[in-house]
Enzyme design. Structure first.
Site, mmCIF file in Angstrom:
data_model
loop_
_atom_site.group_PDB
_atom_site.id
_atom_site.type_symbol
_atom_site.label_atom_id
_atom_site.label_comp_id
_atom_site.label_asym_id
_atom_site.label_seq_id
_atom_site.Cartn_x
_atom_site.Cartn_y
_atom_site.Cartn_z
ATOM 1 N N ASP A 1 -36.120 58.900 48.112
ATOM 2 C CA ASP A 1 -37.471 59.343 47.428
ATOM 3 C C ASP A 1 -38.763 58.251 47.890
ATOM 4 O OD1 ASP A 1 -35.484 61.222 47.407
ATOM 5 O OD2 ASP A 1 -35.364 60.728 44.423
ATOM 6 N N ALA B 1 -29.501 64.488 50.147
ATOM 7 C CA ALA B 1 -31.143 64.362 50.556
ATOM 8 C C ALA B 1 -31.671 65.159 50.245
ATOM 9 C CB ALA B 1 -31.211 63.577 51.954
ATOM 10 N N HIS C 1 -35.521 65.544 51.379
ATOM 11 C CA HIS C 1 -37.211 65.321 52.481
ATOM 12 C C HIS C 1 -38.229 66.092 52.605
ATOM 13 C CE1 HIS C 1 -33.517 61.711 54.065
ATOM 14 N NE2 HIS C 1 -33.994 62.112 53.203
ATOM 15 N N THR D 1 -31.905 67.412 43.006
ATOM 16 C CA THR D 1 -31.603 67.659 41.360
ATOM 17 C C THR D 1 -32.725 68.536 40.486
ATOM 18 O OG1 THR D 1 -31.321 66.286 40.595
ATOM 19 C CG2 THR D 1 -29.290 66.577 41.788
ATOM 20 N N LEU E 1 -49.793 55.724 47.044
ATOM 21 C CA LEU E 1 -51.121 54.474 46.672
ATOM 22 C C LEU E 1 -51.887 55.229 46.155
ATOM 23 C CD1 LEU E 1 -51.459 51.596 47.055
ATOM 24 C CD2 LEU E 1 -53.226 52.368 48.838
ATOM 25 N N SER F 1 -49.822 55.698 52.954
ATOM 26 C CA SER F 1 -50.491 57.205 53.004
ATOM 27 C C SER F 1 -50.097 57.386 51.292
ATOM 28 C CB SER F 1 -48.565 57.862 52.545
ATOM 29 O OG SER F 1 -48.618 59.194 52.390
#
Ligand code: GDP
Ligand code: IMO
Ligand code: MG
Length: 392
Positions: free
Chosen positions: A14, A40, A42, A263, A294, A375
């Site tokens: 994650d 996963a 995404h 989940t 950030l 990012s």
């Protein structure tokens, strides 16, 4: 310029791999998943619209890309077709021309899901049948996609046109100098061999998994880029040495919307851990790392990074998978001043607050790894490139 790039989770999953893959996929020809399954999640956000992918590679939103589900992935056919339907509802066309499934990938059967829901509780698995499916593969009692489609099973006919020898195909793409992105699922510390066993997933999430999970030579991988969060998170059980158990952690959890994409469970929060980042960089051979989220740290008076663990009056500088140490060590922190400004709209590194720049610099210095991308939000535009040479 890179030809092929591996995108690997630096921590416990994650980290924002989906966003980064989708961002880089603009210039890629092929995006290939090599491990994991629908454990996963995404997430890609484009113009405020959120798409969560579990099995299909994160290049699928890019019109000209070919997306491959490699042999190292475990495939739940029902989930695959639900995902295709969801994408089509969002206007994304999925067909055998942009999605190809390996004939050697293994199929997740209902009995594996049932077993995982019982036996996986102590680990806090996603309950998707991942562990039992890989166990069956290793015990040679599993079912490969090629055998599934040759039988009369529920989704066999639907799946047939998508299935190919993907190792042959990828090697042909490599031969033609196509640009390939290797999409990791999970993260280095969830790797079955190099993670915090037994609190791990059941596949190789590290860059080494690319060769076995796709059937290509190690010589072909090219660049490896780690995706790391500006802080760390973990879903499920297992050690998290820098876990923040007070209000500051709760604040980051809320602001970062840290709920599992698969989940919905709350993600545990910790400070950035240099030992983990260095360990990951070494195992995967990262050329650089991406720092995501950030923006979430804005508004904190102080931000911390962990530079060592204290255990039995000794200082440990290298990460260890010894749970007895990870579970009871005291993290040693370096404290830095935070920044107040909302940075989510900044598009140029020079315009970041001085303290945010210092934070990034300290991460580079302490890990010894350069940062190629920062990012600052889930959208494609909220991305600052610092090192073009590692990218396409
Ligand atoms: P993955 O499993 O590594 O692909 O990561 P997930 O998609 O499970 O979790 C990352 C979450 O953070 C997703 O909801 C993303 O939309 C979001 N995200 C990614 N990058 C950023 C970022 O820089 N800032 C913020 N605020 N959110 C981000
Ligand atoms: P992405 O690709 C975060 C965790 C589970 C559990 C452990 C084992 O989105 O980063 P499993 O169902 O794989 O047997 O569960 O691994 N886990 C993840 N945590 N991100 C993921 O994937 C994960 N996939 C599995 O929470 O602790
Ligand atoms: Mg995820």
């Amino acid at each position: 310029m890179a030809k092929n790039i591996a995108i690997i989770g630096c921590e416990f999953g994650d980290e924002g791999k989906g966003k980064i893959i989708d961002f880089l996929a603009e210039k890629a020809d092929v995006i290939a998943r090599f491990n994991g399954g629908n454990n996963a999640g995404h997430t890609i956000v484009v113009n405020n619209k959120k798409i969560v992918l579990h099995l299909i590679p994160s290049g699928i939103l890019r019109k000209s890309s070919v997306n491959i589900i490699g042999n190292g992935v475990v495939v739940d056919p029902k989930v695959l077709f639900e995902e295709i339907k969801n994408l089509e509802r969002s206007g994304v066309k999925v067909s055998p021309s942009n999605l190809i499934v390996s004939q050697n990938a293994h199929v997740i059967l209902q009995k594996y899901i049932d077993e995982d829901r019982k036996a996986g509780a102590s680990i806090g698995t996603t309950g998707r049948g991942i562990g039992p499916a890989y166990a069956a593969k290793a015990s040679r009692t599993g079912l490969r996609v090629i055998d599934y489609i040759n039988q009369n099973q529920e989704f066999a006919k639907q799946l047939r046109p998508f299935v190919k020898d993907t190792s042959l195909l990828i090697n042909q793409f490599l031969e033609k100098n196509k640009k390939i992105l290797f999409e990791g699922a999970q993260g280095t510390l969830l790797d079955i061999d190099h993670g915090t066993y037994p609190y791990v997933t059941s596949s190789n999430a590290i860059a080494g998994g690319i060769c076995t999970g796709l059937g290509i030579s190690p010589k072909k991988i090219g660049k490896a880029i780690g995706v790391a969060k500006a802080y760390v998170t973990r879903v499920g059980n297992g050690p998290l040495p820098t876990e923040i158990k007070d209000k500051v952690g709760e604040g980051i959890q809320k602001k970062g919307n840290e709920f599992g994409s698969t989940t919905g469970r709350k993600r545990r929060i910790g400070w950035f851990d240099v030992l983990i980042a260095k360990y990951s960089a070494e195992i995967n051979g990262f050329d650089s790392i991406v720092i995501t989220k950030l923006d979430v740290l804005s508004g904190l008076q102080k931000v911390k990074i962990c530079t060592g663990y204290k255990f039995n009056n000794k200082i440990i500088k290298n990460f260890t998978t010894d749970l007895s140490i990870l579970e009871s060590c005291q993290p040693i922190y370096e404290e830095l001043n935070g920044w107040k400004e909302d940075i989510s709209k900044i598009r140029n590194y020079n315009n970041l607050p001085e303290n945010a720049k210092k934070y990034l610099k300290r991460i580079e210095e302490s890990t010894g790894v350069k940062i190629s991308i920062v990012s600052l939000g889930p959208e494609r535009s909220q991305t600052i490139i610092l090192r073009r040479e590692d990218l396409f």
